[in-house]
Design an enzyme around this catalytic site. Structure first.
Site, PDB file in Angstrom:
ATOM      1  N   ASN A 228      -7.697 -13.172  -0.490  1.00 40.40           N
ATOM      2  CA  ASN A 228      -6.934 -12.101  -1.145  1.00 40.40           C
ATOM      3  C   ASN A 228      -5.828 -12.708  -2.000  1.00 40.40           C
ATOM      4  OD1 ASN A 228      -4.427 -12.356   0.538  1.00 40.40           O
ATOM      5  ND2 ASN A 228      -5.902 -11.893   2.147  1.00 40.40           N
TER       6      ASN A 228
ATOM      7  N   ALA B  21       1.624 -12.845   6.917  1.00 40.41           N
ATOM      8  CA  ALA B  21       0.344 -13.265   6.331  1.00 40.41           C
ATOM      9  C   ALA B  21      -0.522 -12.063   5.982  1.00 40.41           C
ATOM     10  CB  ALA B  21      -0.398 -14.161   7.322  1.00 40.41           C
TER      11      ALA B  21
ATOM     12  N   ASP C  76      -9.032  -8.585   7.126  1.00 34.12           N
ATOM     13  CA  ASP C  76      -9.408  -7.697   8.229  1.00 34.12           C
ATOM     14  C   ASP C  76     -10.825  -7.974   8.718  1.00 34.12           C
ATOM     15  OD1 ASP C  76      -7.016  -6.330   8.441  1.00 34.12           O
ATOM     16  OD2 ASP C  76      -7.511  -5.018   6.763  1.00 34.12           O
TER      17      ASP C  76
ATOM     18  N   LYS D   8     -25.339 -24.253   1.868  1.00 37.02           N
ATOM     19  CA  LYS D   8     -25.002 -23.458   0.680  1.00 37.02           C
ATOM     20  C   LYS D   8     -26.115 -22.456   0.351  1.00 37.02           C
ATOM     21  CE  LYS D   8     -23.855 -23.882  -4.125  1.00 37.02           C
ATOM     22  NZ  LYS D   8     -24.100 -24.655  -5.321  1.00 37.02           N
TER      23      LYS D   8
ATOM     24  N   ASP E 245      -6.886  -8.867  15.253  1.00 30.83           N
ATOM     25  CA  ASP E 245      -5.580  -8.547  14.660  1.00 30.83           C
ATOM     26  C   ASP E 245      -4.521  -9.365  15.412  1.00 30.83           C
ATOM     27  OD1 ASP E 245      -3.051  -7.373  14.057  1.00 30.83           O
ATOM     28  OD2 ASP E 245      -4.146  -5.672  13.228  1.00 30.83           O
ATOM     29  N   ILE E 246      -4.011 -10.396  14.740  1.00 33.76           N
ATOM     30  CA  ILE E 246      -3.103 -11.364  15.388  1.00 33.76           C
ATOM     31  C   ILE E 246      -1.834 -10.669  15.868  1.00 33.76           C
ATOM     32  CG2 ILE E 246      -1.856 -13.542  15.070  1.00 33.76           C
ATOM     33  CD1 ILE E 246      -3.807 -14.070  12.669  1.00 33.76           C
TER      34      ILE E 246
ATOM     35  N   PHE F 117       4.305  -6.768   8.600  1.00 28.57           N
ATOM     36  CA  PHE F 117       4.419  -6.393   7.189  1.00 28.57           C
ATOM     37  C   PHE F 117       3.374  -5.330   6.893  1.00 28.57           C
ATOM     38  CE2 PHE F 117       7.121  -8.748   4.194  1.00 28.57           C
ATOM     39  CZ  PHE F 117       7.820  -9.530   5.112  1.00 28.57           C
TER      40      PHE F 117
ATOM     41  N   LYS G 153       1.770   1.852  11.356  1.00 23.38           N
ATOM     42  CA  LYS G 153       1.608   0.446  11.775  1.00 23.38           C
ATOM     43  C   LYS G 153       2.655   0.059  12.812  1.00 23.38           C
ATOM     44  CE  LYS G 153      -0.960  -1.179   7.921  1.00 23.38           C
ATOM     45  NZ  LYS G 153      -0.955  -1.559   6.543  1.00 23.38           N
TER      46      LYS G 153
ATOM     47  N   LYS H 200       0.864  -1.101  16.075  1.00 19.98           N
ATOM     48  CA  LYS H 200       0.936  -2.545  16.317  1.00 19.98           C
ATOM     49  C   LYS H 200       2.120  -2.917  17.211  1.00 19.98           C
ATOM     50  CE  LYS H 200      -1.624  -3.793  12.204  1.00 19.98           C
ATOM     51  NZ  LYS H 200      -2.155  -4.962  11.519  1.00 19.98           N
TER      52      LYS H 200
HETATM   53  N1  CTP Z   1      -2.198  -8.630  10.617  1.00 23.86           N
HETATM   54  C1  CTP Z   1      -2.561  -9.600  11.535  1.00 23.86           C
HETATM   55  N2  CTP Z   1      -3.879  -9.845  11.785  1.00 23.86           N
HETATM   56  C2  CTP Z   1      -4.835  -9.146  11.154  1.00 23.86           C
HETATM   57  C3  CTP Z   1      -4.473  -8.159  10.203  1.00 23.86           C
HETATM   58  C4  CTP Z   1      -3.141  -7.933   9.962  1.00 23.86           C
HETATM   59  O1  CTP Z   1      -1.687 -10.256  12.124  1.00 23.86           O
HETATM   60  N3  CTP Z   1      -6.114  -9.405  11.413  1.00 23.86           N
HETATM   61  C5  CTP Z   1      -0.765  -8.356  10.395  1.00 23.86           C
HETATM   62  C6  CTP Z   1      -0.275  -8.729   9.029  1.00 23.86           C
HETATM   63  O2  CTP Z   1       0.217 -10.039   9.007  1.00 23.86           O
HETATM   64  C7  CTP Z   1       0.814  -7.693   8.797  1.00 23.86           C
HETATM   65  C8  CTP Z   1       0.331  -6.480   9.517  1.00 23.86           C
HETATM   66  O3  CTP Z   1      -0.614  -6.961  10.472  1.00 23.86           O
HETATM   67  O4  CTP Z   1       2.019  -8.071   9.413  1.00 23.86           O
HETATM   68  C9  CTP Z   1      -0.271  -5.412   8.644  1.00 23.86           C
HETATM   69  O5  CTP Z   1      -1.428  -5.841   8.087  1.00 23.86           O
HETATM   70  P1  CTP Z   1      -2.273  -4.958   7.036  1.00 23.86           P
HETATM   71  O6  CTP Z   1      -3.462  -5.736   6.654  1.00 23.86           O
HETATM   72  O7  CTP Z   1      -1.405  -4.494   5.956  1.00 23.86           O
HETATM   73  O8  CTP Z   1      -2.639  -3.736   7.856  1.00 23.86           O
HETATM   74  P2  CTP Z   1      -3.950  -3.408   8.599  1.00 23.86           P
HETATM   75  O9  CTP Z   1      -3.626  -3.331  10.039  1.00 23.86           O
HETATM   76  O10 CTP Z   1      -5.007  -4.370   8.214  1.00 23.86           O
HETATM   77  O11 CTP Z   1      -4.301  -1.962   8.117  1.00 23.86           O
HETATM   78  P3  CTP Z   1      -4.939  -1.480   6.725  1.00 23.86           P
HETATM   79  O12 CTP Z   1      -5.936  -2.501   6.315  1.00 23.86           O
HETATM   80  O13 CTP Z   1      -5.491  -0.170   7.055  1.00 23.86           O
HETATM   81  O14 CTP Z   1      -3.789  -1.398   5.771  1.00 23.86           O
END
Ligand code: CTP
Length: 399
Positions: free
Chosen positions: A211, A275, A279, A289, A305-306, A324, A338, A342
């Site tokens: 990304n 970070a 997802d 390859k 989701d960390i 974030f 969130k 979270k």
């Molecule tokens: N995060 C994480 N591990 C993941 C996804 C997200 O630790 N696998 C953390 C990001 O570092 C950030 C927060 O979760 O602090 C929000 O992440 P974001 O991608 O914006 O939200 P999502 O939970 O993925 O929800 P959505 O995709 O619906 O926005």
């Protein structure tokens, strides 16, 4: 109490009527246990004499006249390395402009440019000079470099005018440095963990899903935590930013690696998950390859989701857990969701649909949503200033 026991302060005095107050500054620092070395600019010597400064500081005074001799005894690099903090009081509009543009034409500006320590500036000038857009712009620039600005104050000026431009009183300046050192000492016992940058999720050995995250905001936060004394670990996906000196740096690529390294770095007092973790990861990763004549359908599966895992991991949950939320719409609703889902203490939200802020930009415009109090909305500012605002609030909450 000797607030500055074992502390070394490099005081740079510029020309200006308030330079006489610098003598009081030296007296107060010395009284509280500091060692003070001083640099006088050429103009400063019109207002205070090297003899009065050295009598008070009981140290040699450095200046440009005896440049060669100064350099032989202690060069500009050694001088800035010697100090625990550098204070310029008073600093004039001229020196502010020189420092903001990276000028190194005399000892004072060279030392400032070469310094790797926290620099404090206490401006003093006529109100019009202080309010001039060029001074304002320079100050903003210096703040974004991490310089701390003390004052100036409003009052009657030596020139007979009234307004903002008076140098802050010496005891206030001394208090600011006292707080700085005491925070540093307190924070040294605290651990901070920051995740930053994108993750790469491999499809085959040469292709991956990623990304637009540049990692800039996370790196600025890690830098600011380090500068405030925290024992800081930065777990970063691939970015174009150099690892930070004085920060434990862990380079990762995939979300799984970031997760493993985050767990390895627990327990921690503060964790900031900035970070942009993918997802999804690739379910049907191919270890060779993929060739163009091959049939290949990409299959994805959810990544761990960390943040969610760590914030719900009761025994090892950091005291302050910050997530974030990068959103393109419904910022407030999504950020609040969130925060709850979270189990965060705060969620820092920004609108990534605005191209002038967020991903890749040096600027950001954030809102902080708190678990236990109303949200705060900030103006657009540099990512280093955003980091300062965040870290200031972390320090307030943790102590
Ligand atoms: N995060 C994480 N591990 C993941 C996804 C997200 O630790 N696998 C953390 C990001 O570092 C950030 C927060 O979760 O602090 C929000 O992440 P974001 O991608 O914006 O939200 P999502 O939970 O993925 O929800 P959505 O995709 O619906 O926005």
């Amino acid at each position: 109490m000797n607030y500055f026991e074992n502390k070394k302060i490099l005081l740079i005095i510029c020309g200006g009527i308030s330079a006489y107050k610098s003598l009081e500054l030296i007296r107060l620092f010395k009284k509280n246990g500091a060692r003070v070395k001083t640099i006088l600019t050429k103009n400063a010597k019109e207002f205070v004499t090297p003899l009065s400064v050295s009598s008070l500081s009981q140290e040699k005074v450095y200046d440009d006249i005896f440049g060669a001799e100064n350099e032989a005894e202690m060069d500009h690099i050694s001088l800035s390395r010697w100090a625990d903090a550098v204070l310029v009081a008073p600093i004039t509009a001229n020196t502010i402009s020189k420092v903001a543009s990276g000028n190194a034409e005399d000892l004072a500006s060279t030392v400032l440019l070469a310094s790797n320590k926290q620099i404090f500036l206490a401006p003093a000038m006529n109100v019009r000079m202080w309010e001039h857009p060029s001074t304002k712009e320079n100050i903003l620039k210096l703040k974004s470099f991490g310089y701390k600005i003390i004052g100036p104050e409003i009052g009657d000026m030596a020139c007979g005018e009234y307004g903002e431009g008076k140098m802050t009183e010496p005891n206030e300046i001394v208090n600011t440095l006292k707080n700085y050192f005491s925070n540093l000492d307190k924070n040294k016992k605290l651990k901070a963990l920051v995740t930053a940058g994108p993750t790469n999720e491999y499809i085959d050995p040469v292709r991956f899903i990623t990304n637009k995250s540049s990692g800039k905001q996370g790196y600025e936060i890690a830098k600011c935590l380090r500068d405030n004394g925290f024992d800081t670990t930065l777990i970063s996906g691939k970015t174009s930013i150099k690892p930070l000196d004085g920060v434990n740096f862990v380079s990762v690529e995939t979300a799984e690696e970031m997760f493993k390294e985050s767990l390895n770095n627990l327990p921690t007092d503060v964790a900031i998950f900035s970070a942009a973790v993918s997802d999804f990861k690739v379910k049907n990763y191919k270890s060779t390859k993929i060739k163009k004549n091959e049939e290949f359908n990409l299959e994805l599966e959810k990544n761990i989701d960390i943040l969610n895992h760590i914030s719900n991991h009761n025994s090892l949950r950091p005291k302050i857990t910050i997530g974030f939320a990068a959103e393109t719409n419904n910022l407030s609703t999504n950020a609040k969701e969130k925060l709850n889902e979270k189990n965060c203490d705060w969620v820092i939200a920004n609108d990534v649909s605005d191209q002038t802020i967020g991903f890749g930009s040096d600027f950001n415009k954030i809102s902080i949503f708190y678990k236990d109090k109303p949200e705060e909305n900030f103006e657009k500012m540099s990512k280093s200033l955003v980091a300062e605002e965040i870290v200031k609030r972390i320090i307030q909450q943790i102590n």
